[in-house]
Write a protein that holds these residues in place. Sequence first.
Motif, PDB file in Angstrom:
ATOM      1  N   TYR A 136       8.895   2.439   1.462  1.00  0.00           N
ATOM      2  CA  TYR A 136       9.258   0.843   2.026  1.00  0.00           C
ATOM      3  C   TYR A 136      10.221   1.564   3.194  1.00  0.00           C
ATOM      4  N   GLU A 178      11.742  -0.276   6.879  1.00  0.00           N
ATOM      5  CA  GLU A 178      12.672  -1.414   7.005  1.00  0.00           C
ATOM      6  C   GLU A 178      12.135  -2.059   8.540  1.00  0.00           C
ATOM      7  N   MET A 229       4.672   0.266   2.718  1.00  0.00           N
ATOM      8  CA  MET A 229       5.275  -1.311   2.200  1.00  0.00           C
ATOM      9  C   MET A 229       6.746  -2.071   4.138  1.00  0.00           C
ATOM     10  N   CYS A 230       5.833  -2.746   4.778  1.00  0.00           N
ATOM     11  CA  CYS A 230       7.496  -3.390   5.488  1.00  0.00           C
ATOM     12  C   CYS A 230       7.535  -4.931   5.154  1.00  0.00           C
ATOM     13  N   ALA A 278       1.496  -6.519   2.587  1.00  0.00           N
ATOM     14  CA  ALA A 278       2.272  -5.734   2.199  1.00  0.00           C
ATOM     15  C   ALA A 278       1.806  -5.930   0.376  1.00  0.00           C
ATOM     16  N   PHE A 306       9.298   5.579  -5.204  1.00  0.00           N
ATOM     17  CA  PHE A 306      10.675   4.776  -3.938  1.00  0.00           C
ATOM     18  C   PHE A 306      11.140   5.812  -2.936  1.00  0.00           C
ATOM     19  N   TYR A 364      12.721   5.270   1.092  1.00  0.00           N
ATOM     20  CA  TYR A 364      12.760   4.208   1.710  1.00  0.00           C
ATOM     21  C   TYR A 364      13.654   4.541   3.108  1.00  0.00           C
ATOM     22  N   LEU A 369       9.637  -5.863  -6.045  1.00  0.00           N
ATOM     23  CA  LEU A 369       8.948  -6.323  -4.888  1.00  0.00           C
ATOM     24  C   LEU A 369       8.205  -7.747  -4.373  1.00  0.00           C
TER      25      LEU A 369
END
Length: 507
Positions: free
Chosen positions: A403, A405, A426-427, A436, A447, A449, A497
């Motif tokens: 993920y 940001e 994913m974003c 996504a 995960f 991050y 999510l």
Amino acid sequence: MKPLLRTANPLWGIAALNVALHLAFYQNLEYHRDELLYFSQGLHLDWGYASVPPLTGWLAGLVGATLGYSVWAVKLLPALGSGAMVLLVAAISHELGGRNYAQILAGIGVVITPLMLRAFFLFQPVYLDMCFWTLLFYWLVRFLDAASDKYLYAMGITLGLGLLNKYLVALWAVSVLLAFLLTKERQVFARKPLYLAFLVSLLVFLPNIIWQILHDFPVLEHMAALNDSQLVHVSRAGFLADQLLMGYAVLALLGPGLYFLLRSPKYRSVGLAVIFTIGLLFLLRGKSYYTAGVFPVLLAAGAVFWENVLKKPFGKVLLPALMILSILPLLPLGLPIYDAEGMIGYFDRLDKNYGIDEGRRFEDGTIHSLPQDYADMLGWDELTRIVQRAYQQTGNKENVLIYCENYGHAGAVTIIGKKYGLPEPMCFSESFLYWAPDLLDHEIQEFIYVNDELGEDLQRGFADIKEIGRIQNVHAREYGTRVYLCRKPRGDLMAFLKGRIAEETPF
């Protein structure tokens, strides 16, 4: 165009020089943040994206599929565009009555304009936008010469294609129509082909309009965010000062070019369109570079002006020589001719010795060691390597989700991560939010991050969180961005999510 290509052979050399100049320094820095975004869009072809129409993404997809994703491949199309711009501006100069000297002078002007040096170094909508504006002005001049309806249709098709690249080109149409109202060209409003030409534009642009409707008009949300985060920091005095800085070495062409157009009964509407464009952007607090589209036609007209004024060979040689000499000390403002450390030293000396800091002012008004575009071309390789380290420490790769940001992080993992075998992240930033949902087709247990800090919700959501690394380059805009490996989710991570996706993608 045929007389131009037949008689002004040196233009091909100038065009080739411009291409070579824009490819010569591609290794000095990394990808730009936006380039990573557009090449990520190229992996998900569509009729629109969160902040831009589809054309840039389509071209990125074509380049990626044929040439790959190296920095050289990313820079190739803008560089080729710089060569085409030389020929196109010279063609406008020819249509305005310029002979060989004017065409060559206009071509030289294209090469040394600071604004164009930067625009044709980056794979962004800007370089194509300049090409479309210039082609539109070319058709406009041809129309003013011949009053033929075919040039109205040519403008219509070009405007439609330009809108598929960047919405800003609509300002060209508004400015030209306002100019027509104040000149003898107002008679065109009584002619059916004008409205048919606009219909053609609409038909070309229609797929993106439909896409906007289906996605709840994200362009409006983008424009509101742009105004709140960036345009509020634009000062009108700074806007005008930037016009001088962006022109700098070719100011001797830009001012006389506007004078030439306004003094000409035939081409006065072109000059008025330029004034309306700059004036509207000034009033609306547009970004300084939004005026880029009017620079080429002013270069072309200014070259014709000087061809008519300069009679002796000495003067004809001296003018371009002085222009070229004036740009050499400030060439790094347009191109990264040094590596990162060399560029930092250059801008530091520029500030200390001459008090010039405009080049290092970010969109939020703050001053940094590098201009924002250059700071946005550092740190991405470093970030992707850290993500790779985190990915290597995971167990079952099928249960891992990365993920990011913001779209810069996501673009780096998507494009640079190809050589490391990283999955797409994913974003919820920019266009990444549209695909996504496709990333939740499997169970997520680990995960990765990527952000500048760890939020409280994430700290509560995982029992095992480890920082893998952070960007150490203090000159990178993303300095301090961290990568965390999060294990042992405490709750239903999939439900969380999916809930976030539902919030971010109401369409």
